[in-house]
Each structure stands twice: as C-alpha cells, then as structure tokens.
Design a protein around this motif. Structure first.
Motif, PDB file in Angstrom:
ATOM      1  N   LEU A 191      41.432  44.615  52.088  1.00 34.71           N
ATOM      2  CA  LEU A 191      42.354  45.064  51.044  1.00 34.71           C
ATOM      3  C   LEU A 191      41.520  45.505  49.852  1.00 34.71           C
ATOM      4  CD1 LEU A 191      44.912  42.082  51.149  1.00 34.71           C
ATOM      5  CD2 LEU A 191      45.239  44.347  52.155  1.00 34.71           C
ATOM      6  N   VAL A 192      41.919  46.604  49.200  1.00 35.76           N
ATOM      7  CA  VAL A 192      41.180  47.124  48.047  1.00 35.76           C
ATOM      8  C   VAL A 192      42.144  47.347  46.889  1.00 35.76           C
ATOM      9  CG1 VAL A 192      39.810  49.037  47.132  1.00 35.76           C
ATOM     10  CG2 VAL A 192      39.407  48.223  49.460  1.00 35.76           C
ATOM     11  N   PHE A 193      41.757  46.863  45.697  1.00 31.92           N
ATOM     12  CA  PHE A 193      42.588  47.022  44.512  1.00 31.92           C
ATOM     13  C   PHE A 193      41.747  47.616  43.385  1.00 31.92           C
ATOM     14  CE2 PHE A 193      44.404  43.631  47.040  1.00 31.92           C
ATOM     15  CZ  PHE A 193      45.738  44.019  47.117  1.00 31.92           C
ATOM     16  N   ASP A 194      42.334  48.587  42.692  1.00 30.98           N
ATOM     17  CA  ASP A 194      41.658  49.342  41.639  1.00 30.98           C
ATOM     18  C   ASP A 194      42.065  48.780  40.278  1.00 30.98           C
ATOM     19  OD1 ASP A 194      40.683  51.202  39.852  1.00 30.98           O
ATOM     20  OD2 ASP A 194      41.379  52.948  40.967  1.00 30.98           O
ATOM     21  N   VAL A 195      41.115  48.269  39.500  1.00 34.38           N
ATOM     22  CA  VAL A 195      41.450  47.699  38.195  1.00 34.38           C
ATOM     23  C   VAL A 195      40.902  48.554  37.053  1.00 34.38           C
ATOM     24  CG1 VAL A 195      41.623  45.349  39.073  1.00 34.38           C
ATOM     25  CG2 VAL A 195      39.414  46.162  38.245  1.00 34.38           C
ATOM     26  N   ARG A 196      40.721  49.852  37.297  1.00 38.65           N
ATOM     27  CA  ARG A 196      40.214  50.741  36.257  1.00 38.65           C
ATOM     28  C   ARG A 196      41.250  51.039  35.179  1.00 38.65           C
ATOM     29  NH1 ARG A 196      37.477  55.214  40.169  1.00 38.65           N
ATOM     30  NH2 ARG A 196      39.375  54.681  41.341  1.00 38.65           N
ATOM     31  N   PHE A 197      42.471  50.527  35.329  1.00 37.71           N
ATOM     32  CA  PHE A 197      43.506  50.699  34.307  1.00 37.71           C
ATOM     33  C   PHE A 197      43.336  49.700  33.160  1.00 37.71           C
ATOM     34  CE2 PHE A 197      45.086  47.586  37.298  1.00 37.71           C
ATOM     35  CZ  PHE A 197      45.647  46.604  36.483  1.00 37.71           C
ATOM     36  N   LEU A 198      42.483  48.706  33.337  1.00 37.03           N
ATOM     37  CA  LEU A 198      42.292  47.667  32.326  1.00 37.03           C
ATOM     38  C   LEU A 198      41.316  48.120  31.241  1.00 37.03           C
ATOM     39  CD1 LEU A 198      42.022  44.580  34.721  1.00 37.03           C
ATOM     40  CD2 LEU A 198      43.962  45.197  33.263  1.00 37.03           C
ATOM     41  N   PRO A 199      41.356  47.497  30.052  1.00 36.67           N
ATOM     42  CA  PRO A 199      40.422  47.852  28.974  1.00 36.67           C
ATOM     43  C   PRO A 199      38.967  47.759  29.444  1.00 36.67           C
ATOM     44  CG  PRO A 199      42.139  46.383  28.156  1.00 36.67           C
ATOM     45  CD  PRO A 199      42.317  46.450  29.653  1.00 36.67           C
ATOM     46  N   ASN A 200      38.181  48.768  29.107  1.00 36.97           N
ATOM     47  CA  ASN A 200      36.814  48.863  29.618  1.00 36.97           C
ATOM     48  C   ASN A 200      35.784  48.392  28.589  1.00 36.97           C
ATOM     49  OD1 ASN A 200      34.478  49.457  30.976  1.00 36.97           O
ATOM     50  ND2 ASN A 200      34.960  51.605  31.353  1.00 36.97           N
ATOM     51  N   PRO A 201      35.134  47.254  28.834  1.00 35.39           N
ATOM     52  CA  PRO A 201      34.120  46.736  27.894  1.00 35.39           C
ATOM     53  C   PRO A 201      32.891  47.624  27.772  1.00 35.39           C
ATOM     54  CG  PRO A 201      34.857  45.039  29.439  1.00 35.39           C
ATOM     55  CD  PRO A 201      35.347  46.345  29.968  1.00 35.39           C
ATOM     56  N   TYR A 202      32.724  48.563  28.677  1.00 40.34           N
ATOM     57  CA  TYR A 202      31.536  49.420  28.657  1.00 40.34           C
ATOM     58  C   TYR A 202      31.417  50.174  27.337  1.00 40.34           C
ATOM     59  CZ  TYR A 202      28.307  53.181  29.935  1.00 40.34           C
ATOM     60  OH  TYR A 202      27.252  54.052  29.964  1.00 40.34           O
ATOM     61  N   TYR A 203      32.572  50.493  26.724  1.00 46.21           N
ATOM     62  CA  TYR A 203      32.564  51.282  25.501  1.00 46.21           C
ATOM     63  C   TYR A 203      32.378  50.433  24.243  1.00 46.21           C
ATOM     64  CZ  TYR A 203      34.148  54.909  28.644  1.00 46.21           C
ATOM     65  OH  TYR A 203      34.233  55.799  29.674  1.00 46.21           O
ATOM     66  N   GLU A 204      32.212  49.134  24.415  1.00 49.15           N
ATOM     67  CA  GLU A 204      31.891  48.242  23.304  1.00 49.15           C
ATOM     68  C   GLU A 204      30.403  47.907  23.396  1.00 49.15           C
ATOM     69  OE1 GLU A 204      33.998  47.514  20.950  1.00 49.15           O
ATOM     70  OE2 GLU A 204      35.644  48.577  21.947  1.00 49.15           O
TER      71      GLU A 204
ATOM     72  N   TYR B 208      38.045  40.302  26.707  1.00 56.22           N
ATOM     73  CA  TYR B 208      38.306  41.703  26.369  1.00 56.22           C
ATOM     74  C   TYR B 208      39.145  42.372  27.455  1.00 56.22           C
ATOM     75  CZ  TYR B 208      37.431  46.497  24.813  1.00 56.22           C
ATOM     76  OH  TYR B 208      37.590  47.797  24.386  1.00 56.22           O
ATOM     77  N   VAL B 209      38.792  42.130  28.714  1.00 53.50           N
ATOM     78  CA  VAL B 209      39.516  42.732  29.842  1.00 53.50           C
ATOM     79  C   VAL B 209      40.962  42.248  29.881  1.00 53.50           C
ATOM     80  CG1 VAL B 209      39.651  42.798  32.366  1.00 53.50           C
ATOM     81  CG2 VAL B 209      37.441  43.078  31.232  1.00 53.50           C
ATOM     82  N   MET B 210      41.182  40.986  29.534  1.00 56.69           N
ATOM     83  CA  MET B 210      42.517  40.392  29.651  1.00 56.69           C
ATOM     84  C   MET B 210      43.325  40.501  28.359  1.00 56.69           C
ATOM     85  SD  MET B 210      42.363  39.294  32.782  1.00 56.69           S
ATOM     86  CE  MET B 210      43.773  38.200  32.916  1.00 56.69           C
ATOM     87  N   GLN B 211      42.827  41.198  27.342  1.00 59.69           N
ATOM     88  CA  GLN B 211      43.400  41.134  26.000  1.00 59.69           C
ATOM     89  C   GLN B 211      44.832  41.641  25.882  1.00 59.69           C
ATOM     90  OE1 GLN B 211      41.806  44.082  23.122  1.00 59.69           O
ATOM     91  NE2 GLN B 211      40.534  44.824  24.814  1.00 59.69           N
ATOM     92  N   ASP B 212      45.208  42.688  26.615  1.00 65.07           N
ATOM     93  CA  ASP B 212      46.527  43.289  26.384  1.00 65.07           C
ATOM     94  C   ASP B 212      47.611  42.743  27.311  1.00 65.07           C
ATOM     95  OD1 ASP B 212      45.816  44.417  28.760  1.00 65.07           O
ATOM     96  OD2 ASP B 212      46.087  46.505  28.150  1.00 65.07           O
ATOM     97  N   GLY B 213      47.280  41.764  28.130  1.00 61.96           N
ATOM     98  CA  GLY B 213      48.278  41.150  29.008  1.00 61.96           C
ATOM     99  C   GLY B 213      48.453  41.831  30.345  1.00 61.96           C
ATOM    100  N   ALA B 214      47.945  43.071  30.490  1.00 60.08           N
ATOM    101  CA  ALA B 214      48.118  43.796  31.752  1.00 60.08           C
ATOM    102  C   ALA B 214      47.374  43.096  32.888  1.00 60.08           C
ATOM    103  CB  ALA B 214      47.629  45.230  31.607  1.00 60.08           C
ATOM    104  N   GLY B 215      46.206  42.537  32.573  1.00 64.22           N
ATOM    105  CA  GLY B 215      45.430  41.850  33.596  1.00 64.22           C
ATOM    106  C   GLY B 215      46.166  40.639  34.151  1.00 64.22           C
ATOM    107  N   GLU B 216      46.811  39.896  33.273  1.00 69.23           N
ATOM    108  CA  GLU B 216      47.546  38.706  33.703  1.00 69.23           C
ATOM    109  C   GLU B 216      48.741  39.084  34.571  1.00 69.23           C
ATOM    110  OE1 GLU B 216      47.507  34.790  34.146  1.00 69.23           O
ATOM    111  OE2 GLU B 216      46.137  35.817  32.773  1.00 69.23           O
ATOM    112  N   VAL B 217      49.442  40.157  34.180  1.00 67.24           N
ATOM    113  CA  VAL B 217      50.581  40.624  34.974  1.00 67.24           C
ATOM    114  C   VAL B 217      50.105  41.088  36.352  1.00 67.24           C
ATOM    115  CG1 VAL B 217      52.402  42.370  35.158  1.00 67.24           C
ATOM    116  CG2 VAL B 217      51.943  41.266  32.953  1.00 67.24           C
ATOM    117  N   PHE B 218      48.988  41.831  36.372  1.00 62.37           N
ATOM    118  CA  PHE B 218      48.426  42.294  37.643  1.00 62.37           C
ATOM    119  C   PHE B 218      48.087  41.116  38.553  1.00 62.37           C
ATOM    120  CE2 PHE B 218      44.446  43.089  40.021  1.00 62.37           C
ATOM    121  CZ  PHE B 218      44.899  44.063  40.903  1.00 62.37           C
TER     122      PHE B 218
END
Length: 292
Positions: free
Chosen positions: A182-195, A211-221
């Motif tokens: 199974l493969v899941f794409d998490v590129r929709f989450l905030p990207n720390p690379y730009y910090e 940072y990745v979990m900051q907006d709640g989308a990660g937890e919902v995912f």
C-alpha cells in the motif's frame, strides 16, 4: 509445559530464533532425527526433568525423514501433547542475497543455483507452514526485532496474527518502493524543507514532527488511515498474508513521510496483535546527494 517446533526456509533465521529462545529459558534441540521426536516430547510430561519448555529445530536437513513429520504430528495430537509450530518465512530474493553474502550452500542445491533449491524446499516443507501456529516473515526484520516478536509470543503470551507490518517512509523522487503493498502520498502536508532551521533535521525530530502536524490535516489523515487499516489488516491475515509493507511517501523522504510513518507505527500497535516496525529508506539520501 511449552513444546515448540521451529521450522521454515533455510536462511530465514531458524538458527537465530533457536538461540533467542534458548536465551529466554527454552531447552533447544536442533535437527533431531524425526522418528525420535515423540520420545523426546514425552519427557516434558515427566515432572522434575527440567524440560518444561522444549524447542525442536526441524527443517529440510532431515532429508527423506521430513515426510515422516506428518505422522509424528498425528502422534503428538493423539497423545494430547500441545505442540506449537513456529515457521520462519522469507522472500526468495532476500534468501538468495543472504546466501550470496554468506557464501553458504543451500542444503538442496550443491553446486546448482540457489533459486532451484528454494523451489524444491518450499514444496517439501509446505505442509509445515500450513500447520504452523505462528509464521514470522524475516524479509525486513532485524535480529532485535525478531527477538522482540519471539519475546511477545513465548514470554508475554500475547496473541499473534501472523502478520508483520513494515511502515516504510520514502521519497517519490527516488522511486516508489517495489515491495510496497500500500502506498500513501503525504505531500499535501506542510513542508519543513522551506524552513531553514528545520531543513537539516528529519521527521524523527520533535520540531519537524510538530511542524508537519501543525494544521490538523496530519491528524485527520492518520485517523482515516487507521480506520482503513483496521478494516484491511484482518482481511489480509485471513488470506494468509504474513508480510505487509505500507509505503508513506513525500518528495525527498526526509521530513513529512518520516514523521507520519512514526505516528502510524504508534497507532498500528493498538490495532491488533501484529508485529510493527518502521524503516526510513531515503532519510539520508538528501545529505549524500548534496555532499556529492
């Protein structure tokens, strides 16, 4: 009274499993002639013989006597001797690599190619896998992880569903893992690379994970993914699957995928009696690429 037969594919880790079980208090006998197994099994019924926990190693080295194991198992059942079978499994490509690295000869091949011996071995030993109470696939398993799984089964007496899960983080720019189920794409989450202050870190660091979990989308995912896996995993077990690789991908495999893989591992440990590990395939590649 505990009586365990350890068997499986040559090179899958049977000898290592025997050593681990011996270290946790089992009396281990490897490659005993098959006709003698019922006699030895009777000893665990005799009080004060010091054989309350007995492990036997049985594999393709038994030669023509291996076929007699079918009758031996019937005898043990008839005498109501509770015998558990642990089957060590491994993918052929991994076994072939191990034989090349160790320069060992497969018991059935001699000077022939290893893959031919593996095919023959699977045919001859398949009846033991069908009868097995526990199947451990060591294709992606480290020795310490094998020790942990055996400890849970034979010391802590935890239930075991014969499924070992690898949560594998990776970077899409390095390709999707060929062995991922199974493969899941998490590129929709905030990207720390730009910090700038987070870029050198990885998803295993608290600051990056926050940072990745900051907006709640990660937890919902994670909640939705856990719900999906709670439905899927028992179905895979029912179909006889023993090894599951769940790929979690982001761009470079260093930040978002690593953070989510760690979080998912924590959740999967509460989903059922499965073995779970994480592996971060590409976490160091960005550093190596830039250094070059």
């Amino acid at each position: 009274m505990r009586f365990v037969i350890v068997t499986g594919m040559s090179g899958a880790g049977k000898s290592t499993a025997l050593k681990i079980l011996e270290d946790i208090g089992y009396f281990c006998v490897d490659n005993l002639p098959v006709p003698l197994i019922p006699k030895l099994a009777e000893l665990i019924r005799v009080p004060k013989k010091g054989l309350e926990k007995l492990v036997l190693g049985v594999d393709i080295r038994s030669g023509a006597h291996l076929e007699e194991m079918k009758q031996v198992l019937k005898v043990l059942d008839a005498e109501e001797i509770d015998c558990k079978i642990l089957y060590m499994e491994c993918k052929d490509e991994v076994l072939i690599k191990r034989y090349k690295e160790t320069r060992r000869t497969h018991p059935l091949t001699g000077k022939e190619r290893v893959d031919k011996g593996l095919i023959e071995e699977r045919q001859k030993i398949g009846f033991l896998k069908e009868r097995a109470d526990y199947v451990l696939d060591t294709s992606h398993m480290l020795t310490r992880e094998l020790k942990e799984e055996l400890n849970q089964i034979f010391v802590q007496d935890k239930a075991y569903n014969n499924l070992y899960i690898t949560v594998l983080s990776f970077g899409f720019k390095y390709g999707i893992p060929a062995d991922a189920d199974l493969v899941f794409d998490v590129r929709f989450l905030p990207n720390p690379y730009y910090e700038e202050e987070l870029r050198p870190l990885t998803g295993s660091d608290t600051a990056v994970c926050d940072y990745v979990m900051q907006d709640g989308a990660g937890e919902v995912f994670l909640e939705k993914l856990e719900d999906l896996l709670r439905f899927l995993l028992p179905k895979y077990v029912k179909e006889g699957k023993t090894q599951m690789v769940i790929g979690i991908g982001c761009t470079g495999g260093k930040h978002r995928s690593v953070a989510i893989a760690g979080k998912l591992q924590e959740r999967l440990r509460t989903c059922g009696a499965y073995g779970v590990r994480t592996e971060h395939r590409d976490v160091e590649k960005d550093r190596v690429t830039k250094a070059g």
